[in-house]
Enzyme design. Structure first.
Site, PDB file in Angstrom:
ATOM      1  N   ASN A   9      -1.234  -2.775   4.808  1.00  8.06           N
ATOM      2  CA  ASN A   9      -1.331  -4.235   4.931  1.00  8.06           C
ATOM      3  C   ASN A   9      -2.678  -4.529   5.596  1.00  8.06           C
ATOM      4  O   ASN A   9      -2.811  -4.401   6.809  1.00  8.06           O
ATOM      5  CB  ASN A   9      -0.165  -4.745   5.797  1.00  8.06           C
ATOM      6  N   LYS A  11      -4.053  -7.255   6.029  1.00 10.60           N
ATOM      7  CA  LYS A  11      -4.082  -8.567   6.704  1.00 10.60           C
ATOM      8  C   LYS A  11      -5.377  -9.301   6.338  1.00 10.60           C
ATOM      9  O   LYS A  11      -5.854  -9.170   5.213  1.00 10.60           O
ATOM     10  CB  LYS A  11      -3.898  -8.401   8.216  1.00 10.60           C
ATOM     11  N   HIS A  94       6.608 -11.424   6.517  1.00 11.34           N
ATOM     12  CA  HIS A  94       5.961 -10.726   7.636  1.00 11.34           C
ATOM     13  C   HIS A  94       6.085 -11.607   8.874  1.00 11.34           C
ATOM     14  O   HIS A  94       6.010 -12.840   8.779  1.00 11.34           O
ATOM     15  CB  HIS A  94       4.486 -10.452   7.305  1.00 11.34           C
ATOM     16  N   GLU A  96       4.067 -12.368  11.086  1.00  8.95           N
ATOM     17  CA  GLU A  96       2.934 -13.280  11.283  1.00  8.95           C
ATOM     18  C   GLU A  96       3.080 -14.528  10.425  1.00  8.95           C
ATOM     19  O   GLU A  96       2.589 -15.597  10.785  1.00  8.95           O
ATOM     20  CB  GLU A  96       1.613 -12.530  10.993  1.00  8.95           C
ATOM     21  N   GLU A 165       9.963  -4.061  11.394  1.00  6.35           N
ATOM     22  CA  GLU A 165       8.745  -4.194  12.183  1.00  6.35           C
ATOM     23  C   GLU A 165       9.049  -4.931  13.483  1.00  6.35           C
ATOM     24  O   GLU A 165       9.060  -6.169  13.512  1.00  6.35           O
ATOM     25  CB  GLU A 165       7.694  -4.993  11.405  1.00  6.35           C
ATOM     26  N   GLY A 171       0.421  -4.329  16.074  1.00  2.00           N
ATOM     27  CA  GLY A 171      -0.953  -4.496  16.541  1.00  2.00           C
ATOM     28  C   GLY A 171      -1.122  -4.297  18.036  1.00  2.00           C
ATOM     29  O   GLY A 171      -2.167  -4.627  18.596  1.00  2.00           O
ATOM     30  N   SER A 209       2.282  -0.467  14.676  1.00  2.58           N
ATOM     31  CA  SER A 209       1.419   0.539  15.298  1.00  2.58           C
ATOM     32  C   SER A 209       1.710   1.959  14.834  1.00  2.58           C
ATOM     33  O   SER A 209       1.608   2.900  15.623  1.00  2.58           O
ATOM     34  CB  SER A 209       1.481   0.437  16.829  1.00  2.58           C
ATOM     35  N   GLY A 231      -3.359  -2.009  11.204  1.00  2.00           N
ATOM     36  CA  GLY A 231      -4.631  -1.551  11.757  1.00  2.00           C
ATOM     37  C   GLY A 231      -5.073  -0.189  11.243  1.00  2.00           C
ATOM     38  O   GLY A 231      -6.237  -0.008  10.839  1.00  2.00           O
TER      39      GLY A 231
HETATM   40  P1  PGA Z   1       0.027  -2.639  12.775  1.00  2.00           P
HETATM   41  O1  PGA Z   1       0.588  -3.752  11.767  1.00  2.00           O
HETATM   42  O2  PGA Z   1       0.156  -1.317  12.069  1.00  2.00           O
HETATM   43  O3  PGA Z   1      -1.395  -3.020  13.018  1.00  2.00           O
HETATM   44  O4  PGA Z   1       0.870  -2.704  13.990  1.00  2.00           O
HETATM   45  C1  PGA Z   1       1.712  -3.505  10.984  1.00  2.00           C
HETATM   46  C2  PGA Z   1       2.081  -4.761  10.243  1.00  2.00           C
HETATM   47  O5  PGA Z   1       2.001  -5.851  10.836  1.00  2.00           O
HETATM   48  O6  PGA Z   1       2.443  -4.718   9.057  1.00  2.00           O
END
Ligand code: PGA
Length: 247
Positions: A9, A11, A94, A96, A165, A171, A209, A231
């Site tokens: 992802n 983002k 998601h 977000e 998640e 993140g 993460s 990330g």
């Molecule tokens: P992250 O994001 O690996 O940066 O924690 C995962 C996600 O939000 O899909």
């Protein structure tokens, strides 16, 4: 053994130049991979990524889809438009999007329906906040989020993928321990088993993460069928090392 699903992802990151560099390196080193790899770029880069992925084993995904079929919805992208661009997967709900765009469980369930109708596999995200975990509400929160998708989509639920998640892990560099993640995945699996006889083949990914250091142990858990990676998917070496951990 089920093939693991490793989903990037991106983002809101990348440029034409950096996308090309990153993808060329991932494609070159993941040719013989036993995992199913999916790249979800920002929608404006879908045509670019589609071209770069031609003749590779990597599939194309998107980060969101509209709950509407077509019409006066400025800025939105429909499932059939994604399909037009040969998109096979789409991340839906998601955290977000739930948080920053007020997406409700009902809206998420509708988006899933639109994606399925267009022949796209939705990857539905569920997860709890830090406060909900501290209040021991984790299982009830994810069950509520999953129930809305099951209710709207009935038998088609067997064509959906899920990602657990935890919001506090996204993140932040904090990851759920393999045991914590497995506990939630197994609760989701049980709920899916009550809804369909095909529950065991539904992928349930872990996200939050995931990185080169923690991927192996997470991906070894019985009900963890892959990873949704933010990330760490932006750095080719780190992402490739996660892919290698998956078989
Ligand atoms: P992250 O994001 O690996 O940066 O924690 C995962 C996600 O939000 O899909």
């Amino acid at each position: 053994m089920k093939k693991k699903l490793i989903v990037a992802n991106w983002k809101m990151n990348g440029t034409l130049a950096s996308n090309e560099l990153l993808l060329k390196s991932v494609i070159a080193s993941s040719e013989k991979s036993d995992a199913n790899i999916i790249i979800c770029p920002p929608s404006i880069y879908i045509p670019q990524v589609k071209e770069l992925l031609v003749n590779s084993f990597i599939s194309l995904g998107a980060q969101d889809v509209s709950a509407h079929e077509f019409g006066a919805y400025t800025g939105e992208i429909s499932a059939s438009m994604l399909r037009d661009l040969a998109v096979n997967y789409v991340i839906v709900g998601h955290s977000e999007r739930r948080k920053n765009h007020g997406e409700t469980d009902v809206a998420v369930a509708l988006k899933v329906k639109r994606a399925l109708a267009a022949g796209i596999t939705p990857i539905v995200c569920v997860g709890e906040t830090q406060e909900q975990r501290e209040a021991e509400e984790t299982i009830s929160v994810v069950k509520r989020q999953l129930a809305a998708v099951i209710q709207e989509n009935g038998d088609c639920i067997s064509e959906v993928a899920f990602a657990y998640e935890p919001l506090w892990a996204i993140g932040t560099g904090k990851t759920a321990t393999p045991e914590m993640a497995q506990e939630v995945h197994s609760a989701l699996r049980l709920q899916l088993q009550a809804a369909t006889s095909k529950a065991d083949s539904i992928p349930i990914l872990y996200g939050g993460s995931m990185n080169a250091n923690n991927a192996t142990l997470l991906l070894m858990q019985k009900d963890i069928d892959g990873g949704l990676i933010g990330g760490a998917s932006l750095k080719s070496e780190e992402f490739l090392s996660i892919i290698k951990s998956s078989f």
